[in-house]
Design a protein around this motif. Structure first.
Motif, PDB file in Angstrom:
ATOM      1  N   ASP A  80       0.816  -1.221   0.000  1.00  0.00           N
ATOM      2  CA  ASP A  80       0.000   0.000   0.000  1.00  0.00           C
ATOM      3  C   ASP A  80       0.847   1.268   0.000  1.00  0.00           C
ATOM      4  N   ASN A  81       2.121   1.129  -0.369  1.00  0.00           N
ATOM      5  CA  ASN A  81       3.042   2.273  -0.414  1.00  0.00           C
ATOM      6  C   ASN A  81       3.115   2.974   0.939  1.00  0.00           C
ATOM      7  N   TYR A  82       3.054   2.158   2.018  1.00  0.00           N
ATOM      8  CA  TYR A  82       3.208   2.614   3.407  1.00  0.00           C
ATOM      9  C   TYR A  82       2.134   3.635   3.822  1.00  0.00           C
ATOM     10  N   PHE A  83       0.965   3.541   3.183  1.00  0.00           N
ATOM     11  CA  PHE A  83      -0.105   4.509   3.468  1.00  0.00           C
ATOM     12  C   PHE A  83      -0.541   4.466   4.932  1.00  0.00           C
ATOM     13  N   HIS A  84      -0.459   3.292   5.553  1.00  0.00           N
ATOM     14  CA  HIS A  84      -0.941   3.133   6.927  1.00  0.00           C
ATOM     15  C   HIS A  84       0.173   3.277   7.972  1.00  0.00           C
ATOM     16  N   CYS A  85       1.352   3.714   7.536  1.00  0.00           N
ATOM     17  CA  CYS A  85       2.484   3.864   8.460  1.00  0.00           C
ATOM     18  C   CYS A  85       2.717   5.349   8.734  1.00  0.00           C
ATOM     19  N   PRO A  86       2.354   5.838   9.890  1.00  0.00           N
ATOM     20  CA  PRO A  86       2.471   7.279  10.165  1.00  0.00           C
ATOM     21  C   PRO A  86       3.903   7.783  10.212  1.00  0.00           C
ATOM     22  N   GLU A  87       4.876   6.890  10.442  1.00  0.00           N
ATOM     23  CA  GLU A  87       6.273   7.317  10.523  1.00  0.00           C
ATOM     24  C   GLU A  87       7.079   6.887   9.294  1.00  0.00           C
ATOM     25  N   VAL A  88       6.361   6.585   8.211  1.00  0.00           N
ATOM     26  CA  VAL A  88       6.999   6.313   6.912  1.00  0.00           C
ATOM     27  C   VAL A  88       6.475   7.338   5.920  1.00  0.00           C
ATOM     28  N   PHE A  89       7.404   7.944   5.155  1.00  0.00           N
ATOM     29  CA  PHE A  89       6.985   8.865   4.104  1.00  0.00           C
ATOM     30  C   PHE A  89       7.459   8.316   2.773  1.00  0.00           C
ATOM     31  N   ALA A  90       6.493   7.941   1.932  1.00  0.00           N
ATOM     32  CA  ALA A  90       6.790   7.471   0.578  1.00  0.00           C
ATOM     33  C   ALA A  90       6.646   8.635  -0.388  1.00  0.00           C
ATOM     34  N   GLN A  91       7.642   8.826  -1.222  1.00  0.00           N
ATOM     35  CA  GLN A  91       7.647   9.921  -2.187  1.00  0.00           C
ATOM     36  C   GLN A  91       6.331   9.926  -2.975  1.00  0.00           C
ATOM     37  N   PRO A  92       5.574  11.018  -2.934  1.00  0.00           N
ATOM     38  CA  PRO A  92       4.252  11.013  -3.563  1.00  0.00           C
ATOM     39  C   PRO A  92       4.269  11.209  -5.071  1.00  0.00           C
ATOM     40  N   HIS A  93       5.333  11.788  -5.591  1.00  0.00           N
ATOM     41  CA  HIS A  93       5.457  12.018  -7.031  1.00  0.00           C
ATOM     42  C   HIS A  93       6.931  12.223  -7.352  1.00  0.00           C
ATOM     43  N   TYR A  94       7.237  12.230  -8.642  1.00  0.00           N
ATOM     44  CA  TYR A  94       8.631  12.221  -9.071  1.00  0.00           C
ATOM     45  C   TYR A  94       9.312  13.577  -8.889  1.00  0.00           C
ATOM     46  N   HIS A  95       8.569  14.673  -9.044  1.00  0.00           N
ATOM     47  CA  HIS A  95       9.191  15.988  -8.922  1.00  0.00           C
ATOM     48  C   HIS A  95       9.350  16.364  -7.445  1.00  0.00           C
ATOM     49  N   PHE A  96      10.009  17.493  -7.217  1.00  0.00           N
ATOM     50  CA  PHE A  96      10.363  17.917  -5.863  1.00  0.00           C
ATOM     51  C   PHE A  96       9.117  18.071  -4.985  1.00  0.00           C
ATOM     52  N   TYR A  97       9.191  17.497  -3.786  1.00  0.00           N
ATOM     53  CA  TYR A  97       8.112  17.620  -2.809  1.00  0.00           C
ATOM     54  C   TYR A  97       8.366  18.871  -1.977  1.00  0.00           C
ATOM     55  N   GLU A  98       7.531  19.881  -2.160  1.00  0.00           N
ATOM     56  CA  GLU A  98       7.778  21.209  -1.601  1.00  0.00           C
ATOM     57  C   GLU A  98       7.864  21.218  -0.066  1.00  0.00           C
ATOM     58  N   ASP A  99       7.167  20.304   0.595  1.00  0.00           N
ATOM     59  CA  ASP A  99       7.135  20.289   2.067  1.00  0.00           C
ATOM     60  C   ASP A  99       8.138  19.310   2.674  1.00  0.00           C
ATOM     61  N   PHE A 100       9.155  18.963   1.913  1.00  0.00           N
ATOM     62  CA  PHE A 100      10.114  17.954   2.368  1.00  0.00           C
ATOM     63  C   PHE A 100      10.707  18.305   3.729  1.00  0.00           C
ATOM     64  N   PHE A 101      11.095  19.550   3.927  1.00  0.00           N
ATOM     65  CA  PHE A 101      11.752  19.927   5.181  1.00  0.00           C
ATOM     66  C   PHE A 101      10.750  20.269   6.294  1.00  0.00           C
ATOM     67  N   GLN A 102       9.477  20.045   6.010  1.00  0.00           N
ATOM     68  CA  GLN A 102       8.462  20.086   7.058  1.00  0.00           C
ATOM     69  C   GLN A 102       8.190  18.693   7.610  1.00  0.00           C
ATOM     70  N   LEU A 103       8.800  17.680   7.015  1.00  0.00           N
ATOM     71  CA  LEU A 103       8.636  16.320   7.520  1.00  0.00           C
ATOM     72  C   LEU A 103       9.299  16.192   8.889  1.00  0.00           C
ATOM     73  N   PRO A 104       8.819  15.271   9.734  1.00  0.00           N
ATOM     74  CA  PRO A 104       9.371  15.142  11.092  1.00  0.00           C
ATOM     75  C   PRO A 104      10.768  14.549  11.113  1.00  0.00           C
ATOM     76  N   GLY A 105      11.420  14.652  12.235  1.00  0.00           N
ATOM     77  CA  GLY A 105      12.799  14.172  12.396  1.00  0.00           C
ATOM     78  C   GLY A 105      12.907  12.729  12.814  1.00  0.00           C
ATOM     79  N   ASN A 106      11.788  12.037  12.925  1.00  0.00           N
ATOM     80  CA  ASN A 106      11.793  10.599  13.217  1.00  0.00           C
ATOM     81  C   ASN A 106      10.983   9.936  12.114  1.00  0.00           C
ATOM     82  N   LEU A 107      11.694   9.413  11.083  1.00  0.00           N
ATOM     83  CA  LEU A 107      10.997   9.057   9.850  1.00  0.00           C
ATOM     84  C   LEU A 107      11.791   8.034   9.048  1.00  0.00           C
TER      85      LEU A 107
END
Length: 294
Positions: A80-107
Motif C-alpha cells: 500500500d506504499n506505506y499509506f498506513h504507516c504514520p512514521e513512513v513517508f513514501a515519495q508522492p510524485h517524481y518531482h520535488f516535494y515542496e514540504d520535504f523539510f516540514q517532515l518530522p525528524g523521526n521518519l
C-alpha cells in the motif's frame, strides 16, 4: 532518527543518501541506511562504501519499528506504499516535494528524490563525501591527467537495461549529434571521453574523431567511470542518474552540461492518464537550472 531505504544503482543511491542526509542534518538527528533491497536484488549492489561517505546501517529492528513488526503487516504496508504507516513517508510524485523539510525528524523515507533541491543545503559536504575512498590504478589516473589537460567533455550513453525499457529508453542518436554539435560551437578543440555500458555500440554509431573510449571499468569498477566523468570540464549526459552525478560533481560553475529534454520514453507530463498515477512521473525538477536540454 531518519532511515532511508536504498535501492537501485549508484546514481539512485547517491540521490537517496543525499536527500536523507539533508533532512537528518536539518533536524540534527541520526541518519541510517536500510540496505535490505541489496539482499534480494539479483544484480544491483550497495556501492556507497566505495566513497568517503559517513555510513551507518540500520538494523532490521530499527527498520521494523517504522514499517511494522509483523511480517504480514510489513508486506501489506509496503504493498500500500506505506499509506498506513504514520512514521513512513513514501515519495508522492517524481518531482520535488515542496514540504520535504516540514517532515518530522523521526521518519523512514522511501523514494528516489531525484532533484538537487533536496540537498542544496549540504552541497559542499557531498562534494567531499562523494569522492572515491581509495586511489585509482595507473590507467585511470593517466586518463584523469589527460582529462584535466584538455578541453574535456564527458559523453555518456546508457543502453543495456534501457534499450528495451518501457519507462526510460535510451537517448536518441539525434540527441547526441545535436549535443556534440553544440559543444563544438562553444568549446575550442573539445576532446570527448566516451562512457557507456555498450561501448562497442558507441564506436559504431557515434561519429566523433576527437574521442577516447573508456572501455575497461567493468562491473565492480564501473563507479570509476562516474568519477572520471566528474573530472571533465563539460558534459553530455544520458537520461541516467549515473551521468547526472558525473556532471553534478564537477563543481566548476563555467561547465556546460547538456541533458536530454525528454527524460522518459513516454511523455508522462502530457498524457491524460500516466502509467503510474500514484507517483506521477513529472521530470521538471531533475535538471538543475543552468543545464541545457536538447
Amino acid at each position: 532518527m531518519i532511515i532511508v531505504r536504498l535501492r537501485g544503482g549508484l546514481g539512485n543511491q547517491f540521490f537517496q543518501y543525499a536527500a536523507g542526509r539533508a533532512l537528518a542534518e536539518f533536524h540534527q538527528t541520526p541518519f541510517k541506511l536500510d540496505l535490505y533491497y541489496y539482499k534480494k536484488h539479483p544484480y544491483r549492489k550497495f556501492e556507497l562504501d566505495k566513497f568517503k561517505i559517513p555510513l551507518e546501517i540500520a538494523s532490521r529492528e530499527e527498520v521494523h519499528a517504522f514499517t511494522g513488526k509483523n511480517p504480514i503487516v510489513r508486506f501489506i504496508n509496503k504493498y500500500d506504499n506505506y499509506f498506513h504507516c504514520p512514521e513512513v513517508f513514501a515519495q508522492p510524485h517524481y518531482h520535488f516535494y515542496e514540504d520535504f523539510f516540514q517532515l518530522p525528524g523521526n521518519l523512514y523515507l522511501s523514494g528516489y528524490w531525484q532533484s538537487e533541491k533536496y540537498f542544496e543545503s549540504i552541497r559542499s559536504k557531498l562534494y567531499e563525501w562523494y569522492t572515491p575512498a581509495k586511489p585509482f590504478d595507473e590507467r585511470n589516473e593517466a586518463v584523469i591527467k589527460q582529462i584535466k589537460s584538455s578541453a574535456s567533455v564527458s559523453l555518456h550513453v546508457r543502453r543495456g537495461d534501457y534499450a528495451g525499457n518501457s519507462i526510460f529508453g535510451s537517448a536518441s542518436e539525434e540527441y547526441y549529434k545535436k549535443a556534440v554539435d553544440y559543444i563544438r560551437q562553444h568549446v575550442n578543440n573539445p576532446h570527448f571521453f566516451i562512457f557507456s555500458d555498450e561501448i562497442e555500440w558507441c564506436r559504431k554509431n557515434l561519429s566523433i574523431d576527437e574521442a577516447t573510449f573508456i572501455d575497461w571499468n567493468k562491473k565492480d569498477n564501473s563507479f570509476k567511470d562516474l568519477w572520471l566523468m566528474s573530472n571533465c570540464k563539460n558534459h553530455i549526459m544520458a537520461n541516467s542518474t549515473f551521468s547526472w552525478w558525473g556532471a553534478w560533481l564537477d563543481s566548476n560553475p563555467a561547465k556546460i552540461v547538456i541533458a536530454p529534454k525528454q527524460w522518459f520514453k513516454r511523455n508522462y507530463n502530457s498524457e491524460r492518464t500516466p502509467m503510474y498515477p500514484s507517483r506521477y512521473y513529472n521530470s521538471k525538477d531533475i535538471i538543475p537550472s543552468g543545464w541545457i536540454t536538447l
